[in-house]
Design a protein around this motif. Structure first.
Motif, PDB file in Angstrom:
ATOM      1  N   ASP A   1       0.838  -1.195   0.000  1.00 10.25           N
ATOM      2  CA  ASP A   1       0.000   0.000   0.000  1.00 10.25           C
ATOM      3  C   ASP A   1       0.877   1.251   0.000  1.00 10.25           C
ATOM      4  O   ASP A   1       0.920   2.016   0.974  1.00 10.25           O
ATOM      5  N   THR A   2       1.592   1.465  -1.097  1.00 10.01           N
ATOM      6  CA  THR A   2       2.494   2.606  -1.239  1.00 10.01           C
ATOM      7  C   THR A   2       2.137   3.358  -2.508  1.00 10.01           C
ATOM      8  O   THR A   2       1.930   2.742  -3.567  1.00 10.01           O
ATOM      9  N   SER A   3       2.063   4.665  -2.425  1.00 12.55           N
ATOM     10  CA  SER A   3       1.759   5.480  -3.584  1.00 12.55           C
ATOM     11  C   SER A   3       2.865   5.338  -4.623  1.00 12.55           C
ATOM     12  O   SER A   3       4.050   5.208  -4.271  1.00 12.55           O
ATOM     13  N   PRO A   4       2.521   5.358  -5.921  1.00 14.36           N
ATOM     14  CA  PRO A   4       3.561   5.263  -6.961  1.00 14.36           C
ATOM     15  C   PRO A   4       4.502   6.465  -6.990  1.00 14.36           C
ATOM     16  O   PRO A   4       5.523   6.412  -7.679  1.00 14.36           O
ATOM     17  N   HIS A   5       4.211   7.500  -6.229  1.00 13.72           N
ATOM     18  CA  HIS A   5       5.077   8.669  -6.163  1.00 13.72           C
ATOM     19  C   HIS A   5       5.960   8.667  -4.911  1.00 13.72           C
ATOM     20  O   HIS A   5       6.766   9.575  -4.732  1.00 13.72           O
ATOM     21  N   ASP A   6       5.796   7.644  -4.057  1.00 14.50           N
ATOM     22  CA  ASP A   6       6.559   7.583  -2.812  1.00 14.50           C
ATOM     23  C   ASP A   6       7.582   6.455  -2.862  1.00 14.50           C
ATOM     24  O   ASP A   6       7.356   5.412  -3.492  1.00 14.50           O
ATOM     25  N   LEU A   7       8.698   6.649  -2.160  1.00 18.87           N
ATOM     26  CA  LEU A   7       9.749   5.635  -2.075  1.00 18.87           C
ATOM     27  C   LEU A   7       9.340   4.562  -1.083  1.00 18.87           C
ATOM     28  O   LEU A   7       8.973   4.846   0.051  1.00 18.87           O
ATOM     29  N   HIS A   8       9.394   3.306  -1.525  1.00 16.21           N
ATOM     30  CA  HIS A   8       9.069   2.184  -0.652  1.00 16.21           C
ATOM     31  C   HIS A   8      10.216   1.929   0.323  1.00 16.21           C
ATOM     32  O   HIS A   8      11.390   1.950  -0.050  1.00 16.21           O
ATOM     33  N   ASN A   9       9.869   1.689   1.580  1.00 20.03           N
ATOM     34  CA  ASN A   9      10.862   1.396   2.599  1.00 20.03           C
ATOM     35  C   ASN A   9      11.336  -0.052   2.448  1.00 20.03           C
ATOM     36  O   ASN A   9      10.600  -0.998   2.729  1.00 20.03           O
ATOM     37  N   SER A  10      12.557  -0.222   1.988  1.00 14.75           N
ATOM     38  CA  SER A  10      13.100  -1.564   1.725  1.00 14.75           C
ATOM     39  C   SER A  10      13.540  -2.217   3.034  1.00 14.75           C
ATOM     40  O   SER A  10      14.570  -1.860   3.605  1.00 14.75           O
ATOM     41  N   ASP A  11      12.789  -3.194   3.498  1.00 18.96           N
ATOM     42  CA  ASP A  11      13.092  -3.868   4.760  1.00 18.96           C
ATOM     43  C   ASP A  11      13.646  -5.271   4.543  1.00 18.96           C
ATOM     44  O   ASP A  11      13.742  -6.061   5.484  1.00 18.96           O
ATOM     45  N   CYS A  12      14.003  -5.590   3.302  1.00 23.00           N
ATOM     46  CA  CYS A  12      14.474  -6.949   3.004  1.00 23.00           C
ATOM     47  C   CYS A  12      15.919  -6.980   2.523  1.00 23.00           C
ATOM     48  O   CYS A  12      16.427  -8.068   2.182  1.00 23.00           O
ATOM     49  N   LEU A  13      16.614  -5.841   2.475  1.00 21.58           N
ATOM     50  CA  LEU A  13      17.949  -5.788   1.869  1.00 21.58           C
ATOM     51  C   LEU A  13      18.952  -6.677   2.591  1.00 21.58           C
ATOM     52  O   LEU A  13      19.801  -7.313   1.965  1.00 21.58           O
ATOM     53  N   ASN A  14      18.860  -6.732   3.896  1.00 15.16           N
ATOM     54  CA  ASN A  14      19.842  -7.504   4.662  1.00 15.16           C
ATOM     55  C   ASN A  14      19.701  -9.014   4.465  1.00 15.16           C
ATOM     56  O   ASN A  14      20.642  -9.761   4.745  1.00 15.16           O
ATOM     57  N   GLU A  15      18.581  -9.484   4.006  1.00 12.01           N
ATOM     58  CA  GLU A  15      18.371 -10.926   3.852  1.00 12.01           C
ATOM     59  C   GLU A  15      18.494 -11.394   2.408  1.00 12.01           C
ATOM     60  O   GLU A  15      18.375 -12.585   2.134  1.00 12.01           O
ATOM     61  N   LEU A  16      18.767 -10.492   1.486  1.00 11.81           N
ATOM     62  CA  LEU A  16      18.839 -10.882   0.079  1.00 11.81           C
ATOM     63  C   LEU A  16      20.095 -11.702  -0.212  1.00 11.81           C
ATOM     64  O   LEU A  16      21.191 -11.360   0.233  1.00 11.81           O
ATOM     65  N   CYS A  17      19.909 -12.779  -0.972  1.00 12.53           N
ATOM     66  CA  CYS A  17      21.013 -13.664  -1.377  1.00 12.53           C
ATOM     67  C   CYS A  17      20.929 -13.905  -2.879  1.00 12.53           C
ATOM     68  O   CYS A  17      19.859 -13.763  -3.481  1.00 12.53           O
ATOM     69  N   PRO A  18      22.033 -14.261  -3.514  1.00  8.74           N
ATOM     70  CA  PRO A  18      22.010 -14.559  -4.945  1.00  8.74           C
ATOM     71  C   PRO A  18      20.950 -15.607  -5.288  1.00  8.74           C
ATOM     72  O   PRO A  18      20.803 -16.621  -4.593  1.00  8.74           O
ATOM     73  N   GLY A  19      20.198 -15.326  -6.330  1.00 11.77           N
ATOM     74  CA  GLY A  19      19.123 -16.228  -6.748  1.00 11.77           C
ATOM     75  C   GLY A  19      17.749 -15.812  -6.277  1.00 11.77           C
ATOM     76  O   GLY A  19      16.740 -16.333  -6.779  1.00 11.77           O
ATOM     77  N   ASP A  20      17.683 -14.884  -5.308  1.00 12.46           N
ATOM     78  CA  ASP A  20      16.379 -14.403  -4.845  1.00 12.46           C
ATOM     79  C   ASP A  20      15.698 -13.580  -5.932  1.00 12.46           C
ATOM     80  O   ASP A  20      16.354 -12.860  -6.699  1.00 12.46           O
ATOM     81  N   HIS A  21      14.371 -13.671  -5.970  1.00  7.81           N
ATOM     82  CA  HIS A  21      13.583 -12.898  -6.926  1.00  7.81           C
ATOM     83  C   HIS A  21      13.101 -11.613  -6.246  1.00  7.81           C
ATOM     84  O   HIS A  21      12.627 -11.643  -5.097  1.00  7.81           O
ATOM     85  N   ILE A  22      13.186 -10.518  -6.965  1.00 10.20           N
ATOM     86  CA  ILE A  22      12.836  -9.222  -6.368  1.00 10.20           C
ATOM     87  C   ILE A  22      12.031  -8.381  -7.367  1.00 10.20           C
ATOM     88  O   ILE A  22      11.974  -8.668  -8.576  1.00 10.20           O
ATOM     89  N   GLU A  23      11.402  -7.356  -6.813  1.00  8.50           N
ATOM     90  CA  GLU A  23      10.854  -6.263  -7.598  1.00  8.50           C
ATOM     91  C   GLU A  23      11.460  -4.977  -7.061  1.00  8.50           C
ATOM     92  O   GLU A  23      11.629  -4.826  -5.843  1.00  8.50           O
ATOM     93  N   ILE A  24      11.763  -4.050  -7.950  1.00 10.81           N
ATOM     94  CA  ILE A  24      12.360  -2.787  -7.534  1.00 10.81           C
ATOM     95  C   ILE A  24      11.643  -1.631  -8.208  1.00 10.81           C
ATOM     96  O   ILE A  24      11.204  -1.736  -9.368  1.00 10.81           O
ATOM     97  N   GLN A  25      11.458  -0.558  -7.469  1.00 12.17           N
ATOM     98  CA  GLN A  25      10.869   0.647  -8.041  1.00 12.17           C
ATOM     99  C   GLN A  25      11.856   1.299  -9.014  1.00 12.17           C
ATOM    100  O   GLN A  25      13.064   1.365  -8.736  1.00 12.17           O
ATOM    101  N   TRP A  26      11.314   1.795 -10.117  1.00 14.33           N
ATOM    102  CA  TRP A  26      12.150   2.521 -11.070  1.00 14.33           C
ATOM    103  C   TRP A  26      11.292   3.564 -11.782  1.00 14.33           C
ATOM    104  O   TRP A  26      10.114   3.319 -12.076  1.00 14.33           O
ATOM    105  N   ARG A  27      11.887   4.726 -12.009  1.00 14.37           N
ATOM    106  CA  ARG A  27      11.206   5.764 -12.777  1.00 14.37           C
ATOM    107  C   ARG A  27      12.201   6.494 -13.667  1.00 14.37           C
ATOM    108  O   ARG A  27      13.388   6.593 -13.339  1.00 14.37           O
ATOM    109  N   ARG A  28      11.688   6.998 -14.748  1.00  7.05           N
ATOM    110  CA  ARG A  28      12.546   7.623 -15.744  1.00  7.05           C
ATOM    111  C   ARG A  28      13.174   8.910 -15.233  1.00  7.05           C
ATOM    112  O   ARG A  28      14.362   9.159 -15.417  1.00  7.05           O
ATOM    113  N   ASN A  29      12.427   9.752 -14.572  1.00  6.54           N
ATOM    114  CA  ASN A  29      12.952  10.969 -13.957  1.00  6.54           C
ATOM    115  C   ASN A  29      12.081  11.315 -12.757  1.00  6.54           C
ATOM    116  O   ASN A  29      11.123  10.605 -12.433  1.00  6.54           O
TER     117      ASN A  29
END
Length: 395
Positions: free
Chosen positions: A275-303
């Motif tokens: 439940d995050t607005s597309p104009h707001d930065l999502h608080n990434s609470d999973c970075l410390n547990e990420l390992c090679p092979g994990d599947h992710i989604e990341i926010q990206w915008r052109r500008n």
């Protein structure tokens, strides 16, 4: 009848006065025939016969009048008689069980019969199942909030007012016969029984007839434009009941106007996972547990003027790692490598690096800006991304 009686008596008196020889035995038995005949043709039977003849030949009896209700005294005598039973006479649990098994269009038809059935058929607990089965996968908290705002603004007027009934009937014509729909909603209006604005049934009908635009997300927006492959963007959606598809209305990107896309299929839609607005930065609470092979989604915008979209990727290995499972220590590093393998090796979109501890929006005007990350735990989500994989590698 009086003439018949006089004739019989005259014949008897005349017979007794005749000086004749003794009659045979059968003749004595014939003397009793008028009395048996009179007994069988009593006044009650004759009147019943006349009444039945008149009504059967000249007066058509409605079926509802012909149905006689049994009385305790006629239980054994009139076994052939039937009892007129109304569905509302059924025990409450049985009626409830029947309504729970009806499809959505069946409940709508039953709701137009009478006020009592309307109240029962519009109960939220009956419509929760239908809402979840058809719309649960693409309806999220944002859509629910918009519906609440919509209903709050319409508390003073019924959802099915006169100005909307014609359009609603037209939209529902693909579900069941048009004549039945028209008569059902005419009956509802005659009884002054508009649906509760905030009921789940009203919400279901609003979605089903395309009267309500709701927020959701669309995979591979703009008909799978190459610049949006393996991405998922927020949009306002409206259902088209004639094609069983959706119209998507994307928010303006920078100076670009609102983009419209027609014939969006169900498999390209989902409810926003967070439940995050597309104009707001999502608080990434999973970075410390990420390992090679994990599947992710990341926010990206052109500008900075664009809203975020969600892009699919996997966690890769550092350049200093050989990729061996036994000796890999990438998960201990402060840097996370994200790979987007839909792009060709050497492409500037192929890899990016994030800081585990101090990650904020990172990027530039040339390569775009990377935002928050969410780890995918659901196998269905990963499978959906795999099914959308482009047939050719992107440059």
């Amino acid at each position: 009848m009086f003439f018949f009686l006089i004739t019989c008596l005259s014949f008897i008196f005349f017979y007794k006065s005749l000086p004749l020889k003794p009659l045979p035995k059968w003749a004595h038995e014939m003397r009793l025939l008028p009395f048996y005949f009179w007994k069988e043709l009593s006044f009650f039977h004759i009147s019943k016969l006349i009444k039945s003849s008149l009504f059967d030949n000249f007066i058509p009896i409605p079926s509802t009048m012909a149905m006689k209700k049994k009385t305790p005294s006629s239980k054994v005598e009139n076994v052939e008689e039937t009892t007129e039973t109304c569905v509302l006479d059924l025990p409450e649990l049985i009626l409830e069980s029947i309504l729970e098994r009806l499809p959505a269009n069946g409940l709508c038809s039953m709701a137009s019969v009478c006020n009592s059935l309307r109240d029962k058929c519009s109960s939220d607990h009956l419509w929760e199942r239908h809402m979840k089965q058809k719309w649960g996968r693409i309806i999220g908290p944002a859509a629910h909030r918009k519906w609440q705002w919509h209903t709050a603004s319409r508390k003073d007027c019924g959802f099915l007012d006169r100005s909307q009934r014609r359009g609603l009937i037209k939209s529902l014509s693909h579900l069941w016969p048009l004549s039945l729909i028209r008569s059902n909603f005419d009956n509802i209006s005659k009884r002054n029984s508009s649906l509760p604005v905030d009921s789940i049934m009203s919400w279901y009908i609003a979605l089903e007839t395309g009267k309500f635009w709701f927020p959701a997300q669309v995979y591979n927006r703009e008909n799978g434009h190459v610049g949006f492959m393996l991405s998922c963007y927020d949009a306002e959606l409206c259902y088209d009941p004639h094609t069983d598809t959706f119209q998507a209305r994307y928010p303006p990107h920078g100076r670009r106007p609102v983009a419209l896309e027609n014939c969006v299929t169900w498999d390209r839609l989902r409810a926003p996972p967070i439940d995050t607005s597309p104009h707001d930065l999502h608080n990434s609470d999973c970075l410390n547990e990420l390992c090679p092979g994990d599947h992710i989604e990341i926010q990206w915008r052109r500008n900075k003027e664009f809203p975020y979209g969600w892009w699919y990727g996997v966690v890769g290995h550092l350049e200093s790692c050989d990729g061996s499972d036994n000796y890999c220590s990438c998960h201990e590093s402060g840097t996370v490598v994200l790979e987007f393998n839909q792009y060709a090796p050497g492409s500037r979109w192929r890899r990016t690096f994030l800081n585990r501890k101090n990650h904020r929006e990172e990027g530039n005007e040339a390569d775009g800006f990377y935002g928050g990350v969410r780890k995918l735990h659901n196998k269905d989500e990963i499978s959906t991304w795999r099914e959308l994989w482009p047939p050719e590698v992107l440059e």
